[in-house]
Design an enzyme around this catalytic site. Structure first.
Site, short mmCIF file in Angstrom:
data_model
loop_
_atom_site.label_atom_id
_atom_site.label_comp_id
_atom_site.label_asym_id
_atom_site.label_seq_id
_atom_site.Cartn_x
_atom_site.Cartn_y
_atom_site.Cartn_z
N GLU A 227 32.77 121.11 -45.57
CA GLU A 227 32.74 120.64 -44.41
C GLU A 227 31.44 119.43 -44.22
O GLU A 227 30.69 119.58 -43.41
CB GLU A 227 32.66 121.56 -43.30
CG GLU A 227 33.60 122.42 -43.11
CD GLU A 227 33.55 123.74 -42.09
OE1 GLU A 227 32.09 123.73 -41.61
OE2 GLU A 227 34.41 124.63 -42.08
N GLU B 296 43.05 126.86 -46.20
CA GLU B 296 42.60 127.70 -44.86
C GLU B 296 43.97 127.73 -44.03
O GLU B 296 43.74 127.07 -42.99
CB GLU B 296 41.20 127.60 -44.45
CG GLU B 296 40.21 127.80 -45.41
CD GLU B 296 38.72 127.45 -44.76
OE1 GLU B 296 38.50 127.93 -43.48
OE2 GLU B 296 37.82 127.04 -45.47
#
Length: 1014
Positions: free
Chosen positions: A846, A946
């Protein structure tokens, strides 16, 4: 030996050393820049007794005290060792007569020898007796088995003027002798030793030695016994020699080996002579260091020079001097090098136990060490070291060739919390290639700056081609047994070879006909130096070893090199080998040494397996694209063009066949404007070699120049990527087969996991804050469980995650940048050491601006923090696929992610992209596919990392699964999918579960299992 305070070392419960000054001053010695001779300048040394033990020269010496004005305070022995005869490792004091014996008070000139795995040290207590101490290691600790003298004035015929200067010798028939005596003609003696080496047999025998003074020493060559000794003033205080065909009689004086040497102030001498790697050497002492520093004649320093024999066996007189002896090998900078192994120095001292490794200590501003003949190969780009400090620290400047040159890099060291509280610190340096002398110069403002334990360079390899041989592949050779093929997931390919360990087996004498031997034939296309690297696991440095030899040369022992698990050693560089065929042989020596993989690196031309090639056609596929569609590439093997192609803007395969041998290169030939080439991989005879794993890329843009980078898929300029030889190249990390996996549930692995999934990721257990919530206190339990489950069930394991702005330990934000850098590296290093078989790692998570970039990593490494994080992961987990993972990439932040990722991708450090796929329930399939294609244009494999569908309505969840999952599954760039939870009520969002609490499946799960055939 410079003016320093002596310190009391205290060992509290924290295992840190505390230095407390006491009012004792050591002698000040000026800052001499020692030449190659003397060998040692940071401590005064004399009476060198040199021996070869297990492929290494050890020299035990009298330790002249810094302040002595006579020889009444000689009470301990120092030891040094080397395998290149130029850089010498300081082992410190290995024996002190006042503490290691119950009766002796002095320690005059010693000698030592090995027999049946024991090391026997003979030490004179002044000039009246000789004792013996025994150890299991050449560096001690030694014990005194007799509690009194072995030889003294009561020994029959042993009452000479000076009962000292032992010289021990074991003949070919196993009979051992001790030569001793001194004080003038008529005082030379020899006595037989029993097989136990701690008792004598019969009376001492008188030797007729003209102009005898002291220092009897025996060696044998070609059946002739050579007795050397130090002469009296009538003999010129020289080292003379006699020869005989008997070790105790019939000696004839032959002349002088070593006249009174340079800088010896017309004093007597003490010598030893040995053969090492087919060359003969004489060790002696002089006063060169003391003379330069204005010290007394009682401070001596050891030297070494080569000796040569004439055809009739006589010895040519040695022309001693400061030049010393030539190197036998180069230093490999890419392995851990002990800091106390040096050629020259200014101002340094060492500390630490003799039975372990020592460290540089008491370092002050302006001190330095020199390490000679360091081979940086094609380029080192980083430097790391184990350091400690209890002050404000200082700087280690990395300098080449002359201590006054400008540094190529600097390592900043802060306070680590104690002089023995070690931290590993790293820095980037200007790229260094080729062979250099290395200086480490220390600067800073504190009185004492830092301690240095070990160092190594990173980022480099040796130019030329490479041949890699998995040793288990040689198990079919006729002489292989009693080697066995063993299994270890941390070994390359999961297998290695070893002589099974029962703790006692040793092959004491190597020979070509011995079994437990493997042969590696190879061919050089042209004359070259060849480095011999071997990946090995040798837990006990003095109890795990092997022999090796090249062609018809002598067998060499590789020993006394303990590894921390699997590590790569470089036992030798074979200089200037001729073009043509050669054979490297490896032979068992001690049981327990695990031998995994041999890598031979040629400095020029091609190196290949002698059994390969021979005119057979090789199939080569190049997978590449051009950014404009005008680019041309050429496939070359050796120096010959095989085929050229004009590329399209889509990633395509380009195939060719050839019977040529040599290095496979892909060259970009028409760089112009915006034209660039991306090479995904080259496949050679079915073996995939990823472009980003290759260190030779002359067309990548880096450091503001063409060819200024490496390990990249990109050719921005006309240049080439070298993929290694047709036969024997290293394919680098291999891709993991396509999987559909899932995560742990509430920190546990459910018993039904293997019914549904073939890959596992720990949901939270692998995040840094979960593992190291308190600094330097690890909790590996959750990771252990998930990792071990993967290994036991044969499925891939992905670590999530290394560097992330969320769920990182809070304490990292309170550290200085240098401390943050050290802690990040320590976290990555320790993870990789514990889980070396990890298939995939979310290295950076991220990092898109506005998401959760790791501010602490940017503080530690600057704006290139993403690249540096991946470089550390590659260094410590070289076989893992390294992933840049992020969210909202397929929804709102596609371009922002691409812009963030591109520098790291083009730097060649990222292996794959991870796309978190949360929150996509309301996105159109065409939009998702378009954005997935845009990310795929980066040219890397993609993991849907994910994936979940957060919808309470079973039919809507099913419909979305039926639309989206096949699109991901069938996309050519997607190589694996991990769903983020599957048990209702135990997922991170409320409605993404696929299995209800009663065990029944929601429709989307039923459809997915049918789609996958599970």
């Amino acid at each position: 030996m410079k003016l320093k305070k002596a310190f009391l070392l205290l060992l509290p419960s924290t295992s840190s050393y505390v230095k407390a000054a006491v009012a004792v001053l050591l002698l000040s010695v000026s800052t001499l820049c020692a030449a190659d001779n003397p060998l040692v300048s940071h401590v005064y040394t004399a009476d060198p007794a040199a021996r070869v033990f297990d492929g290494r020269v050890y020299v035990i010496v009298t330790h002249d005290q810094d302040t002595q004005s006579d020889y009444s305070e000689l009470h301990d022995y120092y030891m040094f060792s080397s395998d290149d005869m130029v850089n010498w490792q300081d082992h410190g004091v290995v024996f002190d007569a006042r503490t290691d014996s119950s009766w002796a008070n002095l320690a005059y000139a010693p000698d030592m020898i090995e027999r049946n795995g024991k090391y026997y040290l003979y030490f004179p207590n002044g000039a009246n007796s000789i004792g013996v101490a025994v150890s299991d290691s050449p560096t001690g600790p030694f014990t005194d088995p007799l509690g009194g003298p072995l030889v003294d004035r009561n020994t029959p015929n042993g009452n000479v003027d000076w009962v000292f200067d032992p010289g021990v010798f074991i003949d070919d028939d196993g009979q051992a002798y001790l030569y001793f005596g001194g004080g003038g003609p008529g005082n030379a003696r020899v006595i037989r030793l029993n097989e136990d080496m701690i008792s004598t047999s019969g009376a001492a025998i008188t030797l007729d030695v003209p102009n005898f003074f002291e220092a009897l020493y025996m060696h044998k060559r070609n059946g002739t016994y050579y007795l050397t000794y130090s002469t009296d003033t009538a003999g010129g205080l020289a080292i003379d020699y006699m020869t005989s065909n008997n070790p105790t009689s019939g000696f004839v004086h032959r002349g002088t080996v070593l006249p009174n040497p340079w800088e010896n102030n017309n004093n007597n001498n003490h010598q030893s002579i040995l053969e090492f790697n087919n060359q003969w050497y004489i060790f002696y002492h002089n006063r060169a260091v003391a003379n330069a520093r204005g010290a007394s004649t009682y401070q001596r320093s050891i030297n070494v020079d080569r000796i040569f024999y004439n055809g009739d066996g006589s010895i040519q007189q040695v022309n001693a001097g400061s030049a010393g002896v030539p190197k036998l090998k180069n230093i490999d900078p890419f392995v851990k090098n002990e800091a106390e192994t040096i050629d020259n120095e200014q101002g340094i001292e060492t500390e630490g136990p003799a039975t372990g490794t020592r460290n540089l200590a008491f370092i002050q501003d302006g001190d330095w060490v020199k390490i000679s003949n360091v081979d940086f190969g094609a380029g080192a780009t980083g430097f790391e070291a184990s350091v400690a400090s209890d002050t404000n620290g200082g700087t280690v400047e990395i300098i080449l060739d002359d201590v006054n040159n400008s540094p190529v890099g600097s390592l900043n060291v802060g306070n680590t919390g104690g002089w023995q509280n070690w931290q590993t610190v790293s820095t980037q340096i200007n790229t260094v290639t080729g062979l250099h002398d290395l200086y480490l110069r220390f600067t800073g403002e504190s009185d004492y700056l830092l301690n240095l334990d070990w160092y190594r360079f990173t980022g480099g390899s040796v130019e030329g081609s490479t041949l890699v041989v998995e040793l288990e592949s040689l198990s079919g050779q006729s002489g292989f047994s009693p080697f066995n093929v063993e299994f270890d997931s941390a070994a390359s390919g999961g297998q290695y070879i070893a002589w099974p360990n029962n703790g006692t087996q040793i092959l004491t004498s190597p020979s070509d006909g011995e079994t437990g031997q493997v042969e590696i034939p190879f061919t050089l296309s042209q004359a070259a130096d060849v480095q011999f690297h071997i990946r090995a696991n040798m837990a006990n440095g003095d109890d795990d070893s092997f022999y090796y030899k090249l062609d018809s040369g002598a067998w060499t022992t590789q020993n006394n090199t303990a590894t921390n698990g699997w590590d790569t050693l470089m036992p030798a560089t074979f200089d200037n080998l001729s073009a043509g065929d050669h054979t490297l042989r490896i032979l068992r020596r001690e049981d327990g040494a695990g031998l995994d993989r041999v890598t031979l690196v040629a400095s020029a031309g091609a190196i290949s397996d002698s059994g390969s090639g021979g005119g057979e056609d090789s199939a080569i596929v190049v997978r590449a694209l051009g950014t404009t569609g005008t680019e041309s590439i050429t496939l070359r093997v050796g120096d010959t063009d095989v085929q050229s192609w004009t590329l399209t803007t889509a990633m395509m395969d380009y195939a060719a066949t050839t019977d040529l041998t040599g290095d496979v290169t892909v060259a970009f030939t028409n760089d112009d404007g915006d034209a660039d080439v991306q090479v995904d991989y080259v496949e050679v005879n079915g073996q995939v070699r990823q472009a980003e794993d290759q260190s030779e890329n002359t067309g990548v843009w880096g450091n503001d120049q063409c060819g200024g980078g490496s390990n990249s898929e990109w050719l921005h300029c006309s240049g080439h990527i070298n993929f290694g030889p047709v036969f024997g190249g290293d394919p680098g990390p291999s891709p993991t087969a396509f999987f559909v996996g899932n995560i742990t549930t509430g920190g546990q692995v459910r018993s039904d996991f293997m019914q549904y999934w073939d890959q596992i990721t720990p949901e939270n257990e692998g995040k840094w804050s979960s593992v190291e919530g308190t600094r330097d206190q690890y909790n590996w339990s959750g990771l252990d469980a998930a990792y071990n489950f993967a290994k036991q069930n044969g499925i891939p394991f992905k670590q999530h995650t290394f560097v992330w702005g969320n769920q990182s330990p809070s304490w990292i934000n309170n550290l200085s940048p240098s401390e943050q850098a050290a802690e990040i590296e320590e976290w990555i290093r320790d993870y990789c050491a514990r889980y070396p078989d990890t298939e995939m790692i979310d290295v950076v998570n991220e990092a898109t601006p506005g998401h959760a970039p790791a501010d602490y990593a940017q503080s530690a490494f600057g704006n290139d923090w993403i690249i540096r994080s991946f470089e550390l992961a590659k260094q410590y987990c070289p076989n893992a696929t390294l992933i840049l993972n992020d969210y909202n990439v397929l929804s709102w932040n596609t371009q922002e992610f691409i812009d963030m990722a591109r520098p790291a991708v083009e730097a060649g450090v990222v292996d794959a992209i991870g796309l978190q796929s949360h929150g996509l329930e309301d996105w159109s399939l065409s939009d998702l596919e378009s954005k997935l294609d845009a990310v795929a244009a980066l040219g890397l494999p993609i993991y849907i990392s994910e994936y979940d569908i957060n919808h309470a309505d079973d039919q809507i969840q099913l419909q979305i699964m039926q639309e989206q999952f096949p699109m991901f599954f069938n996309h050519p760039s997607v190589v694996g999918i991990t769903l983020w939870g599957y048990v209702a009520g135990q997922t991170w969002v409320p409605n993404s579960g696929l299995i209800r609490s009663d065990g029944t499946h929601r429709p989307a799960m039923t459809w997915l299992m049918n789609f996958l055939g599970r």
